[in-house]
Each structure stands twice: as structure tokens, then as C-alpha cells.
Design an enzyme around this catalytic site. Structure first.
Site, mmCIF file in Angstrom:
data_model
loop_
_atom_site.group_PDB
_atom_site.id
_atom_site.type_symbol
_atom_site.label_atom_id
_atom_site.label_comp_id
_atom_site.label_asym_id
_atom_site.label_seq_id
_atom_site.Cartn_x
_atom_site.Cartn_y
_atom_site.Cartn_z
ATOM 1 N N GLY A 15 0.819 -1.212 0.000
ATOM 2 C CA GLY A 15 0.000 0.000 0.000
ATOM 3 C C GLY A 15 0.851 1.260 0.000
ATOM 4 O O GLY A 15 0.596 2.191 0.757
ATOM 5 N N SER A 17 1.610 3.506 -2.561
ATOM 6 C CA SER A 17 1.498 4.496 -3.632
ATOM 7 C C SER A 17 1.129 5.890 -3.131
ATOM 8 O O SER A 17 1.269 6.867 -3.869
ATOM 9 C CB SER A 17 0.472 4.032 -4.684
ATOM 10 N N ILE A 20 0.700 7.081 4.189
ATOM 11 C CA ILE A 20 1.697 6.578 5.129
ATOM 12 C C ILE A 20 2.659 5.615 4.449
ATOM 13 O O ILE A 20 3.873 5.663 4.676
ATOM 14 C CB ILE A 20 1.004 5.919 6.336
ATOM 15 N N ASP A 68 -3.354 -7.451 -5.676
ATOM 16 C CA ASP A 68 -4.281 -7.472 -4.549
ATOM 17 C C ASP A 68 -3.559 -7.984 -3.315
ATOM 18 O O ASP A 68 -3.066 -9.112 -3.301
ATOM 19 C CB ASP A 68 -5.463 -8.379 -4.898
ATOM 20 N N ASN A 95 1.336 -2.350 5.392
ATOM 21 C CA ASN A 95 0.671 -1.047 5.499
ATOM 22 C C ASN A 95 -0.677 -0.980 4.801
ATOM 23 O O ASN A 95 -1.564 -0.228 5.230
ATOM 24 C CB ASN A 95 1.577 0.043 4.924
ATOM 25 N N SER A 147 -3.712 0.785 13.877
ATOM 26 C CA SER A 147 -4.439 2.045 14.065
ATOM 27 C C SER A 147 -4.695 2.234 15.547
ATOM 28 O O SER A 147 -4.750 1.263 16.314
ATOM 29 C CB SER A 147 -5.780 2.013 13.315
ATOM 30 N N TYR A 159 -13.652 -2.309 10.761
ATOM 31 C CA TYR A 159 -12.333 -1.680 10.659
ATOM 32 C C TYR A 159 -11.602 -1.775 11.996
ATOM 33 O O TYR A 159 -10.457 -2.248 12.063
ATOM 34 C CB TYR A 159 -12.470 -0.218 10.246
ATOM 35 N N LYS A 163 -8.181 -4.057 13.042
ATOM 36 C CA LYS A 163 -6.961 -3.463 13.585
ATOM 37 C C LYS A 163 -6.632 -4.057 14.958
ATOM 38 O O LYS A 163 -5.453 -4.241 15.296
ATOM 39 C CB LYS A 163 -7.100 -1.947 13.665
#
Length: 265
Positions: A15, A17, A20, A68, A95, A147, A159, A163
């Protein structure tokens, strides 16, 4: 000031691109690491690789691979390519992640499935693959970007749960790796200014008003949120990722570390 803390090391950052992940990959390159960036979108990833590669001045390299994060096949391909190019994997930064603001009594199946696949299944399969290389080498650092919601479940039900699961995965992996030379720790960002957080502040992609966890997000401005939460920047998170990836943290194992400017004490 560059200290070359990662010179000679090779890192994979998922992740990467934007946000963070981008900040971590950028700092790693500046500190001398070879870095493999992954993301779903090719155009953004190609741009990130080009920008970050321009900052490599120690002969280190940057490559990108799209796919993916929840795919075992993609995971294995990334590690195989990393070994082919650099001969080893010293650091894995899990990430890649997605957010949601749904209450548990309203959340749709597709949001449940996609959030679990990316936020939890992803770190599980990438950690599993990393250990195939790190354990024989008796060296390595796995950094799970979790998180503050993994400690205090304030946002979407699934979510926050994923985490929390990532934090338990971190501890379980750390227990497995005690005495092996491999370590695993969680980086838990508080409110951080990224493209994803700003999109959520504008209400995009959230549940209809009255059904999501934080209806105030529909009317609160980004500036108001920054003031309320004493917002962090992506580089604040990257600084901890640098420490955890470097030999300075060789005695840090199984820790859940929050970077939030004290906003969630």
C-alpha cells in the site's frame, strides 16, 4: 538529516502508492534501503516509484509491483521478485488497508468481506510468507501498520476489529519469533493527514447519515478535524517505521506503539 540507518537492507512496503506507505517507502530509500512498493493502482504506483527512486543516492533501487494484497499468489510473486532482485528480505511493512465507518448493526456483507480481506487477511499471509525467508536468515523486522482504533475502537465496527486483530497477530508473531532474530511490532497511527483520511472527512464512501459510526464526519471540515485531533503527518508515522526497521530496535519485540500527538490518551 540522513543517517543511512537502512543501508544494505531490503524492504517490502504494501500500500505504498500514497499516504503513510509512500512516506515510509520514501524515508527507507533515503536511508539507503532497496524498497519494493506494492499497490493496486498501476498509475499511482508507477508515479510513486519514479518519485521515490529519484531520492536513492546510495546505489539502492526501487521497484513496484501491482496486485491485490489479500491474494496469496500476489504475495508469493512479490517475495519471489524481491529475492530475485536483491537476494533477501530484511523488512516487511504491512501497510495496505481500507477504512469504513459502519455500525455493526448496519454494515453490509461486501464491506465486511473486503475490509477483513485487506486489513487482516493481508497481514496474515504476508507475515507468513516473510517468515519463510526471515527465520532461516535469523534476522528480520515485520512492522504491522495498525491504528489507534486497534486499541480504542472509535470508528467502523469491522475496521476497528481488524486493527485489533492485527495487534494480536503482532503479539502472536512476536511470541513465535522470540530468540530467532526476527521481530514483529505494530505501528498504530492516530489521526493522520492522508488522501484517504481527507476523503473520509468529506463524507465520501461512508454510510448514509444516521447509520455510520461518526455522522459528524459529514459536516466537520478537515481543518476542524486537524485542530480537534492534533493531526499527525505521514512522515511522523514513517519515523517510527524507520526505527522499527533499523537495528536500533533490535530489542523491541511484540510492542503496540501509538503515534498520535497524544490525542487519544
Amino acid at each position: 538529516m540522513k543517517q543511512h540507518l537502512l543501508e544494505g537492507k531490503t524492504a517490502i512496503v504494501t500500500g505504498a502508492s500514497y499516504g503513510i506507505g509512500y512516506a515510509i517507502a520514501e524515508l527507507y530509500v533515503q536511508e539507503g534501503a532497496n524498497v519494493v512498493l506494492t499497490a493496486r493502482g498501476k498509475a499511482k504506483l508507477d508515479k510513486a516509484v519514479e518519485e521515490i527512486a529519484a531520492k536513492a543516492d546510495l546505489g539502492n533501487k526501487v521497484i513496484g509491483m501491482t496486485g491485490d494484497v489479500s491474494s496469496t499468489e500476489h504475495c508469493k510473486e512479490v517475495f519471489a521478485k524481491t529475492i530475485e532482485e536483491f537476494g533477501k528480505v530484511d523488512i516487511l511493512v504491512n501497510n495496505a488497508g481500507v477504512g469504513e465507518q459502519w455500525r455493526i448493526d448496519c454494515i453490509p456483507d461486501d464491506v465486511v468481506d473486503s475490509t477483513i480481506a485487506i486489513n487482516f487477511r493481508g497481514p496474515v499471509i504476508w507475515t507468513r510468507e516473510a517468515l519463510q525467508y526471515m527465520l532461516p536468515a535469523k534476522s528480520g523486522s515485520i512492522i504491522n501498520v495498525s491504528s489507534v482504533n486497534g486499541v480504542r475502537p472509535m470508528c467502523g465496527s469491522v475496521y476497528a476489529s481488524t486493527k485489533g486483530g492485527v495487534n494480536m497477530l503482532t503479539k502472536n508473531t512476536a511470541i513465535r519469533c522470540v530468540g530467532t532474530g526476527v521481530r514483529c511490532n505494530s505501528l498504530c497511527p492516530g489521526y493522520t493527514i492522508t488522501p484517504m483520511s481527507q476523503t473520509q472527512e468529506k463524507g465520501a464512501g461512508l454510510a448514509p447519515a444516521g447509520q455510520d459510526m461518526l455522522p459528524i464526519l459529514h459536516t466537520r471540515t478537515v481543518r476542524e478535524s486537524e485542530e480537534m485531533h492534533v493531526a499527525c503527518q505521514p512522515e511522523d508515522q514513517a519515523n517510527l517505521a524507520l526505527f522499527l526497521g533499523s537495528d536500533l530496535s533490535k530489542a523491541i519485540q511484540g510492542q503496540i506503539i501509538t503515534v498520535d500527538n497524544g490525542s487519544y490518551l
